[in-house]
Design a protein around this motif. Structure first.
Motif, PDB file in Angstrom:
ATOM      1  N   ALA A  63       8.866 -18.425 -19.515  1.00 23.41           N
ATOM      2  CA  ALA A  63       8.505 -19.653 -18.789  1.00 23.41           C
ATOM      3  C   ALA A  63       9.385 -19.804 -17.549  1.00 23.41           C
ATOM      4  O   ALA A  63       8.894 -20.144 -16.461  1.00 23.41           O
ATOM      5  N   ALA A  64      10.672 -19.522 -17.706  1.00 26.26           N
ATOM      6  CA  ALA A  64      11.580 -19.619 -16.559  1.00 26.26           C
ATOM      7  C   ALA A  64      11.213 -18.588 -15.496  1.00 26.26           C
ATOM      8  O   ALA A  64      11.213 -18.880 -14.300  1.00 26.26           O
ATOM      9  N   ASP A  67       8.305 -19.724 -13.493  1.00 25.02           N
ATOM     10  CA  ASP A  67       8.736 -20.689 -12.490  1.00 25.02           C
ATOM     11  C   ASP A  67       9.315 -19.969 -11.289  1.00 25.02           C
ATOM     12  O   ASP A  67       9.034 -20.292 -10.148  1.00 25.02           O
ATOM     13  N   GLU A  68      10.123 -18.962 -11.600  1.00 24.32           N
ATOM     14  CA  GLU A  68      10.792 -18.229 -10.546  1.00 24.32           C
ATOM     15  C   GLU A  68       9.794 -17.457  -9.678  1.00 24.32           C
ATOM     16  O   GLU A  68       9.822 -17.530  -8.476  1.00 24.32           O
ATOM     17  N   ARG A  70       6.675 -17.944  -9.256  1.00 29.42           N
ATOM     18  CA  ARG A  70       5.718 -18.725  -8.476  1.00 29.42           C
ATOM     19  C   ARG A  70       6.396 -19.520  -7.365  1.00 29.42           C
ATOM     20  O   ARG A  70       5.719 -20.064  -6.487  1.00 29.42           O
ATOM     21  N   ALA A  71       7.743 -19.561  -7.397  1.00 24.09           N
ATOM     22  CA  ALA A  71       8.437 -20.362  -6.388  1.00 24.09           C
ATOM     23  C   ALA A  71       8.099 -19.897  -4.976  1.00 24.09           C
ATOM     24  O   ALA A  71       7.971 -20.712  -4.070  1.00 24.09           O
ATOM     25  N   GLU A  80       2.548 -26.769 -14.395  1.00 25.73           N
ATOM     26  CA  GLU A  80       3.507 -27.060 -15.460  1.00 25.73           C
ATOM     27  C   GLU A  80       3.555 -25.883 -16.405  1.00 25.73           C
ATOM     28  O   GLU A  80       2.509 -25.385 -16.838  1.00 25.73           O
ATOM     29  N   VAL A  81       4.745 -25.442 -16.736  1.00 27.52           N
ATOM     30  CA  VAL A  81       4.928 -24.375 -17.709  1.00 27.52           C
ATOM     31  C   VAL A  81       5.971 -24.851 -18.707  1.00 27.52           C
ATOM     32  O   VAL A  81       7.036 -25.317 -18.317  1.00 27.52           O
ATOM     33  N   GLN A  82       5.651 -24.750 -19.980  1.00 21.85           N
ATOM     34  CA  GLN A  82       6.566 -25.292 -20.979  1.00 21.85           C
ATOM     35  C   GLN A  82       6.653 -24.361 -22.170  1.00 21.85           C
ATOM     36  O   GLN A  82       5.615 -23.973 -22.721  1.00 21.85           O
ATOM     37  N   SER A  94      -2.068 -26.009 -11.567  1.00 24.06           N
ATOM     38  CA  SER A  94      -1.635 -26.949 -10.535  1.00 24.06           C
ATOM     39  C   SER A  94      -2.856 -27.640  -9.922  1.00 24.06           C
ATOM     40  O   SER A  94      -3.858 -26.987  -9.608  1.00 24.06           O
TER      41      SER A  94
END
Ligand code: ARG
Length: 620
Positions: A63-64, A67-68, A70-71, A80-82, A94
């Motif tokens: 998940a992290a 996030d990275e 897609r930054a 949202e990713v959880q 999104s």
């Protein structure tokens, strides 16, 4: 356009690999808890075993990483990713990405659907009516399902060759010939010494033919001599006896015109009007070849080909290719037809839509065709076997007095019921109501059939099928009509707003306004904005599934998937419509976005019902 699901899976794969795990674990599925997320990945659970780690550890890292990765993207896919216990990765698309996706869909050819075919020929054998016998409800399913598959395939870029494959070579012909002899012995066909020309006009009408066949069929059941005469006549016809060939041609002319009319009423169309008779020239060569290859052998006077294979779960009997009396057989005709189809089209695939009780027949035919090398080993041959249409009593659908229900009767009944429903509200003129009832009736009939998995039996329930609520054809049409009406009102508001000062409401002004309304494309000026609420997002997510559903429905030859989808899409639209006052919305940019959104809903619904083989009226 790429499918949203595939895009999600690709991003997930990157993240798995980035964290040092095998990308094969990155499978993304639709969420089964829409309250928590839209998509999910359960791959961390499986990966945990292989990498001997806790699932949540893997899920958190991935998940992290998502996030990275897609930054850096201009338009990140996930909002949202959880990572949640015990190791699920919950995903939400999104809102901005979703809006952009739909905007691209709106302007793409075929609404962003990627074609799976490249013009390859597919033989689609459906309809299967028997000449001179009335079309009955048993033929309905084949026609309705087949038509939908034909349309889907063509839409997806395949070259579908729809063949009605008429039953035009059987005992019914001999029955009619002998019944005709009893009724009109003076006809030249029955005078063996006659050597002149035969009539150019058929010596009977469709009305007479419809009466001759049932009479002859009933007679053959009690009258042994008559039955034998009919068998002899059939044999003579099949061996080319000229007078009977002439009668056969008349039967074909009269019956075919009627069949074409009936199929057209169902909005069912064929590319080829071939039949079992067209296979006959191929049969002598076929029999010879099967013998030469050592595949066909004599068994109790008949000629048979073994088809059993080692992995079979039950014992399959050999395929009989010639009976002891030499008469033509159903399987032999189908094999002959395959030879013709190979010669004419070299199809990439064969699809037969026929009653599931014919399963053994098709297994035998397909295996002989492959064994003898008539069809390439890799060419798929499929039988879509459909179940029975039952009445409310759970038994095969019959007329009130227990007879076989004719298709024409069934259609008339359903149209009448829809007409009565429309007239309850009495908002339209009688002749318009009649026309509308036909359109809605056909949708009710076809959707009632297509929304079931083909192989299942289903209950023909007229009241349910014509209901404007629930999972029915009319409900889908009602949704489309509702959107059309909102769009028309929006268009006239817009035009009125911009033309009050010039025209006022004079008669001329009014018709000019109507003219403008026709060319008005709602939402063209502005695109779809990111959703402002949950209902709106749910509707947008449904829309985004379109390409996926259409592709899968054809790949699985499953029109019911398309039905399920448009039902869900309609529900999502009606939920959204219920919660938002589209026409009264004061934020004009938001209003324009909604108009663009519902225009896309309408476009998707219209494509889908077209592919299913029915259409929406203007009003209902
Ligand atoms: N005429 C057949 C029947 O009424 C159906 C034909 C199905 N197609 C085929 N190629 N055998 O049962």
């Amino acid at each position: 356009m790429k499918k949203l699901m595939d895009l999600a899976a690709a991003a997930m794969r990157e993240a798995f690999i980035f964290c040092g795990y095998d990308g094969a674990y990155a499978k993304v599925v639709l969420s089964n808890r829409p309250d928590l997320c839209e998509y999910q990945c359960n791959g961390a659970m499986a990966a945990a075993k292989a990498y001997k780690k806790k699932p949540i550890e893997i899920a958190t890292a991935v998940a992290a990483a998502l996030d990275e990765t897609r930054a850096g993207e201009a338009q990140p896919l996930f909002g949202e990713v959880q990572a949640v216990m015990p190791g699920f990765i919950n995903l939400r698309i999104s809102p901005a990405y979703l809006a952009a996706y739909l905007n691209e869909m709106s302007i793409s050819p075929k609404l962003g659907l990627e074609e799976s075919g490249h013009g390859e020929n597919i033989i689609l054998d459906y309809g299967g009516a028997n000449v001179a016998k009335p079309l009955h409800v048993g033929h309905l399913r084949s026609a309705v399902i087949g038509e939908s598959i034909r349309r889907m395939g063509n839409y997806l870029g395949w070259h579908m060759i729809g063949d009605v494959h008429l039953g035009d070579w059987g005992l019914q012909m001999g029955l009619i010939i002998e019944e005709l002899r009893d009724r009109k012995p003076e006809l030249p066909y029955f005078d063996e010494s006659y050597s002149g020309e035969y009539l150019s006009q058929p010596p009977f009408t469709i009305g007479e033919l419809e009466e001759i066949y049932p009479a002859a069929s009933a007679k053959s059941k009690t009258d042994e001599v008559f039955r034998e005469r009919a068998q002899t006549a059939t044999g003579l016809l099949q061996s080319g006896y000229a007078p009977f060939t002439a009668i056969w041609k008349h039967i074909m002319t009269v019956s075919l015109a009627d069949l074409k009319k009936n199929y057209a009423n169902l909005n069912v169309h064929f590319d080829l009007w071939k039949g079992e008779s067209d296979a006959q020239p191929y049969i002598p060569g076929l029999i010879q070849d099967l013998q030469d290859q050592g595949l066909a052998y004599e068994s109790q006077g008949a000629l048979v080909v073994d088809i059993a294979e080692p992995g079979d779960s039950k014992e399959l009997p050999p395929c009989i290719v010639r009976k002891s009396d030499g008469a033509a057989l159903y399987a032999t005709s189908d094999l002959g037809t395959i030879l013709e189809r190979e010669k004419d089209f070299a199809p990439a695939k064969y699809i037969y839509v026929a009653d599931k009780r014919q399963e053994l027949h098709f297994t035998q035919v397909f295996r002989v065709a492959k064994k003898a090398g008539y069809v390439k080993p890799e060419t798929p041959m499929v039988h879509i076997g459909f179940g029975t249409m039952n009445g409310k009593d759970g038994k095969p659908f019959k007329t009130r007095d227990g007879g076989v229900m004719r298709l024409e009767r069934l259609i008339a009944d359903i149209n009448e019921a829809v007409y009565a429903r429309i007239m309850e509200n009495r908002t339209v003129a009688e002749d318009e109501a009649r026309e509308t009832a036909k359109i809605i009736g056909l949708a009710a009939l076809k959707y009632g059939d297509l929304s079931n998995q083909a192989a299942k039996d289903y209950i023909f329930d007229i009241d349910r099928f014509i209901s404007f609520e629930g999972n029915t054809g009319p409900y889908i049409l009602y949704t489309i009509v509702r959107i059309k009406s909102i769009l028309a009102k929006y268009a006239s508001q817009e035009i009125e707003g911009s033309s009050v000062s010039q025209q006022g409401s004079t008669e001329r002004g009014k018709s000019a306004q109507q003219e403008m309304a026709k060319d008005f494309v709602p939402g063209q000026k502005s695109g779809i904005l990111p959703p402002s609420g949950d209902g709106e997002k749910a509707l947008m997510l449904q829309l985004a599934k379109y390409n996926d559903v259409m592709e899968t429905a054809f790949a699985e030859m499953a029109p019911h998937r398309l039905c399920q989808y448009i039902y869900e899409l309609s529900n999502a639209f009606n939920g959204f419509y219920h919660d938002n006052r589209i026409l009264a919305q004061e934020d004009k940019a938001r209003q324009a976005s909604w108009i663009a959104l519902i225009s896309l809903v309408k476009a998707v619904l219209e494509v889908c019902i077209d592919v299913l083989g029915f259409e929406a009226p203007e009003r209902m």
